[in-house]
Scaffold this motif. Structure first.
Motif, PDB file in Angstrom:
ATOM      1  N   LEU A   1      48.541  61.890  28.042  1.00 33.48           N
ATOM      2  CA  LEU A   1      47.395  61.759  28.940  1.00 33.48           C
ATOM      3  C   LEU A   1      47.194  60.252  29.116  1.00 33.48           C
ATOM      4  CD1 LEU A   1      44.930  64.273  27.178  1.00 33.48           C
ATOM      5  CD2 LEU A   1      46.385  64.732  29.152  1.00 33.48           C
ATOM      6  N   TYR A   2      47.272  59.786  30.339  1.00 29.66           N
ATOM      7  CA  TYR A   2      47.166  58.347  30.586  1.00 29.66           C
ATOM      8  C   TYR A   2      45.746  57.980  30.986  1.00 29.66           C
ATOM      9  CZ  TYR A   2      52.233  58.417  30.513  1.00 29.66           C
ATOM     10  OH  TYR A   2      53.535  58.583  30.127  1.00 29.66           O
ATOM     11  N   HIS A   3      45.165  57.094  30.216  1.00 29.12           N
ATOM     12  CA  HIS A   3      43.826  56.620  30.557  1.00 29.12           C
ATOM     13  C   HIS A   3      43.905  55.861  31.883  1.00 29.12           C
ATOM     14  CE1 HIS A   3      39.974  54.619  30.351  1.00 29.12           C
ATOM     15  NE2 HIS A   3      39.656  55.355  29.306  1.00 29.12           N
ATOM     16  N   GLY A   4      42.955  56.143  32.788  1.00 29.53           N
ATOM     17  CA  GLY A   4      42.974  55.489  34.099  1.00 29.53           C
ATOM     18  C   GLY A   4      42.644  54.006  34.065  1.00 29.53           C
ATOM     19  N   GLY A   5      42.246  53.479  32.910  1.00 24.82           N
ATOM     20  CA  GLY A   5      41.943  52.048  32.803  1.00 24.82           C
ATOM     21  C   GLY A   5      40.473  51.755  33.052  1.00 24.82           C
ATOM     22  N   ALA A   6      40.189  50.494  33.340  1.00 21.74           N
ATOM     23  CA  ALA A   6      38.788  50.039  33.428  1.00 21.74           C
ATOM     24  C   ALA A   6      37.983  50.819  34.463  1.00 21.74           C
ATOM     25  CB  ALA A   6      38.746  48.555  33.746  1.00 21.74           C
TER      26      ALA A   6
ATOM     27  N   ASP B   1      44.419  62.942  52.670  1.00 20.09           N
ATOM     28  CA  ASP B   1      44.619  64.236  52.010  1.00 20.09           C
ATOM     29  C   ASP B   1      45.460  64.149  50.739  1.00 20.09           C
ATOM     30  OD1 ASP B   1      42.948  65.773  53.407  1.00 20.09           O
ATOM     31  OD2 ASP B   1      44.475  67.073  54.305  1.00 20.09           O
ATOM     32  N   ALA B   2      45.720  62.922  50.276  1.00 22.07           N
ATOM     33  CA  ALA B   2      46.510  62.765  49.046  1.00 22.07           C
ATOM     34  C   ALA B   2      45.702  63.274  47.854  1.00 22.07           C
ATOM     35  CB  ALA B   2      46.860  61.299  48.842  1.00 22.07           C
ATOM     36  N   THR B   3      46.417  63.816  46.868  1.00 18.59           N
ATOM     37  CA  THR B   3      45.770  64.265  45.636  1.00 18.59           C
ATOM     38  C   THR B   3      46.454  63.576  44.457  1.00 18.59           C
ATOM     39  OG1 THR B   3      47.315  66.118  45.512  1.00 18.59           O
ATOM     40  CG2 THR B   3      45.166  66.556  46.536  1.00 18.59           C
ATOM     41  N   PHE B   4      45.861  63.697  43.279  1.00 14.51           N
ATOM     42  CA  PHE B   4      46.552  63.242  42.074  1.00 14.51           C
ATOM     43  C   PHE B   4      47.718  64.191  41.811  1.00 14.51           C
ATOM     44  CE2 PHE B   4      42.102  61.885  41.087  1.00 14.51           C
ATOM     45  CZ  PHE B   4      42.345  60.518  41.087  1.00 14.51           C
TER      46      PHE B   4
ATOM     47  N   SER C   1      50.907  57.214  34.650  1.00 14.79           N
ATOM     48  CA  SER C   1      50.282  55.902  34.458  1.00 14.79           C
ATOM     49  C   SER C   1      50.074  55.177  35.784  1.00 14.79           C
ATOM     50  CB  SER C   1      51.148  55.047  33.536  1.00 14.79           C
ATOM     51  OG  SER C   1      52.431  54.907  34.117  1.00 14.79           O
ATOM     52  N   ASP C   2      50.530  55.771  36.894  1.00 15.88           N
ATOM     53  CA  ASP C   2      50.441  55.016  38.159  1.00 15.88           C
ATOM     54  C   ASP C   2      49.749  55.828  39.269  1.00 15.88           C
ATOM     55  OD1 ASP C   2      52.339  56.912  38.439  1.00 15.88           O
ATOM     56  OD2 ASP C   2      53.884  55.602  39.289  1.00 15.88           O
ATOM     57  N   THR C   3      48.610  56.401  38.929  1.00 17.37           N
ATOM     58  CA  THR C   3      47.839  57.119  39.952  1.00 17.37           C
ATOM     59  C   THR C   3      47.181  56.118  40.905  1.00 17.37           C
ATOM     60  OG1 THR C   3      46.090  57.218  38.301  1.00 17.37           O
ATOM     61  CG2 THR C   3      47.337  59.225  38.646  1.00 17.37           C
ATOM     62  N   ASP C   4      46.797  56.602  42.061  1.00 18.80           N
ATOM     63  CA  ASP C   4      46.213  55.757  43.101  1.00 18.80           C
ATOM     64  C   ASP C   4      44.829  55.229  42.672  1.00 18.80           C
ATOM     65  OD1 ASP C   4      46.212  54.900  46.024  1.00 18.80           O
ATOM     66  OD2 ASP C   4      44.301  55.971  45.845  1.00 18.80           O
ATOM     67  N   ALA C   5      44.689  53.912  42.702  1.00 16.76           N
ATOM     68  CA  ALA C   5      43.463  53.296  42.160  1.00 16.76           C
ATOM     69  C   ALA C   5      42.220  53.698  42.961  1.00 16.76           C
ATOM     70  CB  ALA C   5      43.608  51.776  42.144  1.00 16.76           C
TER      71      ALA C   5
ATOM     72  N   ASN D   1      37.139  59.443  41.976  1.00 17.17           N
ATOM     73  CA  ASN D   1      36.976  60.506  40.983  1.00 17.17           C
ATOM     74  C   ASN D   1      35.951  60.087  39.922  1.00 17.17           C
ATOM     75  OD1 ASN D   1      37.638  63.066  40.016  1.00 17.17           O
ATOM     76  ND2 ASN D   1      39.232  62.279  38.650  1.00 17.17           N
ATOM     77  N   THR D   2      36.036  58.823  39.512  1.00 19.18           N
ATOM     78  CA  THR D   2      35.072  58.310  38.528  1.00 19.18           C
ATOM     79  C   THR D   2      33.649  58.418  39.091  1.00 19.18           C
ATOM     80  OG1 THR D   2      36.719  56.756  37.690  1.00 19.18           O
ATOM     81  CG2 THR D   2      34.418  56.304  37.129  1.00 19.18           C
ATOM     82  N   THR D   3      33.493  58.019  40.341  1.00 17.91           N
ATOM     83  CA  THR D   3      32.164  58.077  40.964  1.00 17.91           C
ATOM     84  C   THR D   3      31.667  59.510  41.039  1.00 17.91           C
ATOM     85  OG1 THR D   3      32.700  56.146  42.276  1.00 17.91           O
ATOM     86  CG2 THR D   3      30.861  57.490  43.057  1.00 17.91           C
TER      87      THR D   3
END
Ligand code: FES
Ligand SMILES: [Fe+2]
Length: 386
Positions: free
Chosen positions: A184-189, A255-258, A314-318, A324-326
């Motif tokens: 599981l890759y943490h999305g970072g800051a 329409d991109a998804t993770f 590790s390289d999902t779209d920022a 998603n965080t919001t």
């Protein structure tokens, strides 16, 4: 200190007759301390995420259940947790998150420890220019290590040291979510945030366990994942929560998804599950991301919720990650007024712990029952030791 004594027999009744935990379990400082031992120290509690110490030498001081702890990634890459004190005179070793270059040096008299906890130097301990003394056996004076385990990107600690091994204690959930047993890759800051809430940490668990409040507290979520789309998840003694049959993936402008986690079964095309792993960690899984919320108690009526979002690569779209965080921040902020309102409600002397909907509150009742059982066991042990 006398052993606090609340009557918990009402809590342990079947759900249709049970009351919730008494007010004192949310407000009384001595019961807060008692529960820190009975619930947090004797079980596997969530302390941090392993991404908090991403590189060898990274060190983060943390306070948990009143204890000063130090989270470190040692030179070999292993995550370790120590009590954040020098074995000389008990000085706090590390005050701020930082990279340890060389050794962990106590700022008081410069005793130095390796990142693996070994005491490696004791300058002038035998007098000026004498860095050893027969009475000071360095091999016995390493940092005090706290038992830890990594799973789901979370650093779990068992402070008492005598809980069953993590895989044994949580075999059921590990089996249930076997399909997510992958990196599981943490999305970072951009994928971590804290919410500071004025409530006892248990209220955050109790609220998270049930979907009953969805229509009124989360109208946005409820617009596509309705009350009747949810099911209870109940494992007495270990965890409880809820799942939905209707998970809608977040979509970007194009329409991109993770990407999905690899190898998931069809169930996860549309399902999502939200589980509170007792005592203090709230977990969520979906086909394309997961999250972990670490509830960090800071007093009877104060909790910090540390939210971390995790991804299959590790390289999902920022930009999508930030969205998603919001989205999740908005949902978790919607819950704040109810957990804080329930906390304030516990100043009402007439409150008897409340009653549960026998149909809708099962997972929450299960947590109350677990808390009561753990506290009763702890009290019985304390009495036996008197
Ligand atoms: S207290 Fe740490 S070296 Fe003295
Ligand atoms: Fe909620």
């Amino acid at each position: 200190m006398p052993i606090p004594d609340t009557d918990l027999s009402f809590v342990r009744r079947p759900i249709d007759q049970a009351n919730g935990l008494p007010n004192a379990h949310y407000t009384d400082p001595s019961i807060y301390e008692e529960e820190a031992q009975a619930l947090l120290a004797r079980n596997w509690a969530g302390l941090a995420v392993s991404a908090d110490v991403a590189e060898p030498g990274d060190a983060v001081p943390l306070s948990f259940a009143g204890m000063p702890l130090l989270l470190v990634r040692d030179r070999e890459g292993q995550v370790r947790v120590f009590q954040n004190i020098c074995r000389h005179r008990g000085m706090i070793l590390v005050e701020e998150p930082r990279k340890i270059e060389g050794a962990i040096r106590c700022p008081y008299h410069s005793w130095c420890y390796g990142t693996d906890g070994r005491l490696v130097s004791t300058p002038h301990v035998g007098g000026p220019g004498q860095n050893t003394h027969d009475g000071i056996d360095r091999s016995l004076l390493g940092l005090i290590e706290v038992r830890s385990h990594i799973w789901f990107g979370v650093v779990w600690i068992n402070i008492s040291g005598d809980a069953a091994p993590f895989e044994e204690a949580h075999a059921d959930l590990l089996g249930r979510w076997k399909e997510f047993e992958k990196p599981l890759y943490h999305g970072g800051a951009d994928s971590a945030f804290h919410l500071s809430v004025d409530c006892n940490w248990k209220l955050a668990v109790e609220n998270y366990c049930e979907s009953y409040h969805l229509p009124w507290v989360h109208p946005g979520l409820n617009s596509y994942s309705r009350l009747e789309d949810h099911y209870h998840i109940e494992k007495p003694g270990a965890y409880s929560g809820q799942g939905t049959h209707v998970y809608r993936q977040l979509k970007g402008d194009d329409d991109a998804t993770f990407p999905d986690f690899e190898g998931l079964s069809d169930k996860w095309d549309t399902a999502a599950e939200y589980i509170a792993l007792y005592p203090n960690v709230l977990l969520g899984v979906h086909r394309d991301h997961a999250f972990a919320i670490l509830l960090t108690p800071e007093g009877p009526g104060k909790t910090v919720e540390k939210v971390h979002l995790l991804y299959p690569t590790s390289d999902t779209d920022a930009e999508l990650r930030a969205r998603n965080t919001t989205q999740w921040r908005d949902v978790f902020e919607e819950d704040v007024f109810v957990v804080e309102g329930m906390q304030r409600g516990r100043a009402a002397p007439g409150f008897d712990g409340g009653r549960f909907s026998p149909v809708m509150d099962g997972p929450t009742h299960l947590f109350h029952d677990w808390v009561a059982g753990q506290v009763e066991t702890h009290r019985a042990m304390a009495k036996a030791a008197e």
